[in-house]
Design a protein around this motif. Structure first.
Motif, short mmCIF file in Angstrom:
data_model
loop_
_atom_site.label_atom_id
_atom_site.label_comp_id
_atom_site.label_asym_id
_atom_site.label_seq_id
_atom_site.Cartn_x
_atom_site.Cartn_y
_atom_site.Cartn_z
N GLY A 1 37.24 44.86 46.82
CA GLY A 1 38.22 43.93 46.81
C GLY A 1 38.53 43.28 45.51
O GLY A 1 39.60 42.89 45.37
N ALA A 2 37.62 43.13 44.86
CA ALA A 2 37.72 42.39 43.48
C ALA A 2 38.64 43.22 42.92
O ALA A 2 39.43 42.87 41.98
CB ALA A 2 36.33 42.14 42.72
N VAL A 3 38.31 44.66 42.45
CA VAL A 3 39.13 45.77 41.91
C VAL A 3 40.60 45.58 42.25
O VAL A 3 41.39 45.62 41.49
CB VAL A 3 38.24 46.82 41.66
N LEU A 4 40.91 45.76 43.57
CA LEU A 4 41.99 45.75 44.08
C LEU A 4 42.89 44.70 43.76
O LEU A 4 43.80 44.63 43.86
CB LEU A 4 41.93 46.24 45.62
N ALA A 5 42.25 43.36 43.93
CA ALA A 5 42.88 42.21 43.75
C ALA A 5 43.28 41.92 42.05
O ALA A 5 44.62 41.77 42.01
CB ALA A 5 41.92 40.89 43.73
N VAL A 6 42.63 42.40 41.22
CA VAL A 6 42.89 42.83 39.78
C VAL A 6 44.36 43.87 39.80
O VAL A 6 45.08 43.39 38.99
CB VAL A 6 41.90 43.22 38.74
N ASP B 1 38.61 31.22 33.46
CA ASP B 1 37.23 31.77 33.76
C ASP B 1 37.27 33.18 34.47
O ASP B 1 38.33 33.83 34.40
CB ASP B 1 36.51 30.82 34.89
N PRO B 2 36.14 33.93 34.56
CA PRO B 2 36.18 35.43 35.12
C PRO B 2 37.02 35.49 36.43
O PRO B 2 37.48 36.79 36.85
CB PRO B 2 34.77 35.84 35.50
N TYR B 3 37.32 34.59 37.23
CA TYR B 3 37.99 34.74 38.41
C TYR B 3 39.56 34.57 38.45
O TYR B 3 40.12 34.50 39.44
CB TYR B 3 37.40 33.72 39.53
N LEU B 4 40.03 34.63 37.25
CA LEU B 4 41.17 33.94 36.86
C LEU B 4 42.35 35.08 37.68
O LEU B 4 43.42 34.70 37.88
CB LEU B 4 41.54 33.64 35.46
N LEU B 5 41.94 36.23 37.61
CA LEU B 5 42.67 37.43 37.96
C LEU B 5 42.71 37.68 39.48
O LEU B 5 43.15 38.77 40.02
CB LEU B 5 42.57 38.62 37.09
N GLY B 6 42.10 36.86 40.20
CA GLY B 6 42.00 37.04 41.56
C GLY B 6 40.99 37.60 42.19
O GLY B 6 40.69 37.99 43.54
N SER B 7 39.94 38.20 41.32
CA SER B 7 38.78 39.05 41.67
C SER B 7 37.90 38.25 42.78
O SER B 7 37.22 38.80 43.51
CB SER B 7 38.01 39.39 40.47
N ALA B 8 37.44 37.08 42.72
CA ALA B 8 36.85 36.17 43.57
C ALA B 8 37.36 36.28 45.02
O ALA B 8 36.88 36.56 45.93
CB ALA B 8 36.63 34.78 43.20
N SER B 9 38.75 36.13 44.87
CA SER B 9 39.61 36.20 46.40
C SER B 9 39.39 37.56 46.94
O SER B 9 39.20 37.58 48.12
CB SER B 9 40.91 35.49 46.13
N GLY B 10 39.57 38.46 46.04
CA GLY B 10 39.56 39.82 46.51
C GLY B 10 38.19 40.08 47.01
O GLY B 10 38.37 40.78 48.14
N ALA B 11 37.04 39.88 46.39
CA ALA B 11 35.86 40.21 46.65
C ALA B 11 35.81 39.36 48.22
O ALA B 11 34.93 40.10 49.01
CB ALA B 11 34.68 39.86 45.82
N SER B 12 36.00 38.15 48.21
CA SER B 12 35.64 37.62 49.42
C SER B 12 36.48 37.97 50.82
O SER B 12 35.98 38.23 51.78
CB SER B 12 36.20 35.89 49.46
N LEU B 13 37.75 38.62 50.34
CA LEU B 13 38.57 39.24 51.26
C LEU B 13 37.81 40.56 51.81
O LEU B 13 38.00 40.82 52.85
CB LEU B 13 39.81 39.56 50.91
N VAL C 1 47.99 35.70 43.66
CA VAL C 1 47.04 36.64 44.10
C VAL C 1 45.82 35.89 44.63
O VAL C 1 45.44 36.23 46.00
CB VAL C 1 46.66 37.91 43.39
N GLY C 2 45.28 35.04 44.06
CA GLY C 2 43.92 34.43 44.40
C GLY C 2 44.44 33.38 45.85
O GLY C 2 43.56 33.38 46.66
N VAL C 3 45.55 32.79 45.72
CA VAL C 3 45.89 31.93 46.60
C VAL C 3 46.05 32.74 48.13
O VAL C 3 45.63 32.46 49.19
CB VAL C 3 47.17 31.03 46.36
N VAL C 4 46.84 33.73 47.81
CA VAL C 4 47.28 34.68 49.00
C VAL C 4 46.10 35.17 49.44
O VAL C 4 45.77 35.12 50.79
CB VAL C 4 48.18 35.66 48.70
N LEU C 5 45.29 35.82 48.97
CA LEU C 5 44.05 36.66 49.38
C LEU C 5 42.94 35.62 49.99
O LEU C 5 42.21 35.96 50.80
CB LEU C 5 43.41 37.30 48.13
N GLY C 6 42.83 34.55 49.43
CA GLY C 6 42.12 33.13 49.86
C GLY C 6 42.51 32.74 51.43
O GLY C 6 41.74 32.70 52.25
#
Length: 357
Positions: free
Chosen positions: A152-157, A93-105, A180-185
């Motif tokens: 945050g999304a771009v930096l996570a990627v 899905d689109p959030y697979l590279l951690g972008s969702a967690s980065g945006a939330s952070l 990355v998604g787990v850690v940023l979450g």
């Protein structure tokens, strides 16, 4: 051999007609129904204030919200098609590279730094007022939250790419994105725990909402969508080659490393833009390519367009349901898409399991 292209054309026509139908419906659904707005729109001169308020509800609130939901869904559908082709995984899905967690952070950090004067509210209430108040309603602060989510999304990627040491190994890239998604979450949860005043404002972002989308956000998402769609269409030959295996793609003379990097850039830009404007909306990017392939198996050049249109129709339709199911109360559209998407995937798994049995 002509059946799949014919089905693709019919699907494109259906999605186009659905999009054109959702636009007027989007102006009619809300806490104040069109049957109540219509007399005010065409009343006599003595009701000038009511007429102005009715036009404001339609033009400044419902119309940009409907178009914004369409654009955000188009971005997520396109990103989902790119992710599934890039990773050769139908569950990507689109959030697979951690972008969702980065945006939330990013949003959590912005809210914590801005302090406790947080207010997020929106909705057209009767013939009265519609308020969008974010830290006293200043648009610069709203831009700050949107910018924080996108950054945050771009930096996570970027962090995912650093951990994966580039884009040469798809499996390493996938695992790095999960880590990355787990850690940023976890960091987001820690910030919210230390800044409890941010919880209410953060909830709107985590649940997903199109209620704060205005004309500027619509133009930004539409421009980004066109740019990403053109780039993805130009790179679709790479995805067709990867679908046959990396060795086949190499034998076709495709420079996989730079083309993969370009696809990751498209994925990050499309996802980051949608998430920054509407928050976390689940399953649209995952389900849209699935639905297209189920109806009309097409090459990636057409899949990009159809999955994008499918995502747009799905999110615009879900937004209408979120507004209308419990009117005048409103459901978070992210919750509704998660429920509907989960039911769809469970049905799909049950059907395939039954077929194997």
């Amino acid at each position: 051999m002509s059946a799949p292209p014919a089905r693709g054309r019919w699907l494109a026509l259906v999605l186009l007609c659905s999009s054109l139908l959702l636009l007027p419906l989007g102006t009619a659904v809300g806490s104040t129904g069109l049957e109540n707005l219509w007399p005010a729109l065409w009343g006599d001169e003595s009701e000038a204030a009511s007429r102005a308020m009715a036009w404001q509800i339609i033009w400044d609130i419902r119309l940009p919200r409907t178009l914004g939901a369409w654009c955000a869904g188009a971005l997520l559908g396109l990103a989902g098609a790119v992710a599934q082709g890039l990773f050769r995984n139908p569950l990507a899905d689109p959030y697979l590279l951690g972008s969702a967690s980065g945006a939330s952070l990013g949003v959590a950090l912005a809210l914590a730094l801005m302090g406790s004067g947080i207010g997020l509210a929106g909705g057209d209430n009767g013939m009265g007022s519609y308020t969008v108040s974010v830290f006293s309603g200043h648009w610069l602060v709203r831009l700050g939250l949107t910018g924080a989510a996108f950054a945050g999304a771009v930096l996570a990627v970027v962090l995912t790419l650093v951990l994966a040491r580039g884009v040469q190994h798809t499996l390493r890239l996938l695992l790095a994105g999960v880590i990355v998604g787990v850690v940023l979450g976890a960091l987001t949860s820690l910030i919210l725990l230390l800044s409890p005043d941010s919880m209410q404002a953060m909830q709107a972002f985590l649940l997903g909402s199109t209620g704060f989308v205005g004309w500027t956000a619509c133009l930004l998402m539409a421009g980004t969508w066109l740019l990403c769609l053109l780039a993805a269409w130009a790179l679709s030959r790479v995805l067709d080659g990867l679908a046959l295996g990396e060795s086949t793609a190499h034998s076709l003379g495709l420079p996989l490393a730079p083309l993969r990097a370009a696809l990751v850039g498209v994925l990050a830009l499309a996802t980051g833009t949608a998430v920054a404007q509407t928050g976390l909306i689940a399953f649209v990017g995952l389900a849209a390519p699935h639905l297209v392939r189920a109806v009309a198996p097409v090459p990636h050049s057409r899949l990009m367009v159809l999955a994008s249109a499918m995502g747009a129709v799905l999110l615009a339709g879900a937004d209408l349901l979120a507004r209308g199911l419990m009117a005048p109360q409103e459901l978070p559209v992210g919750v509704l898409t998660a429920v509907l998407g989960g039911v769809y995937l469970l049905w799909l798994m049950h059907r395939r399991t039954g077929g194997l049995a």
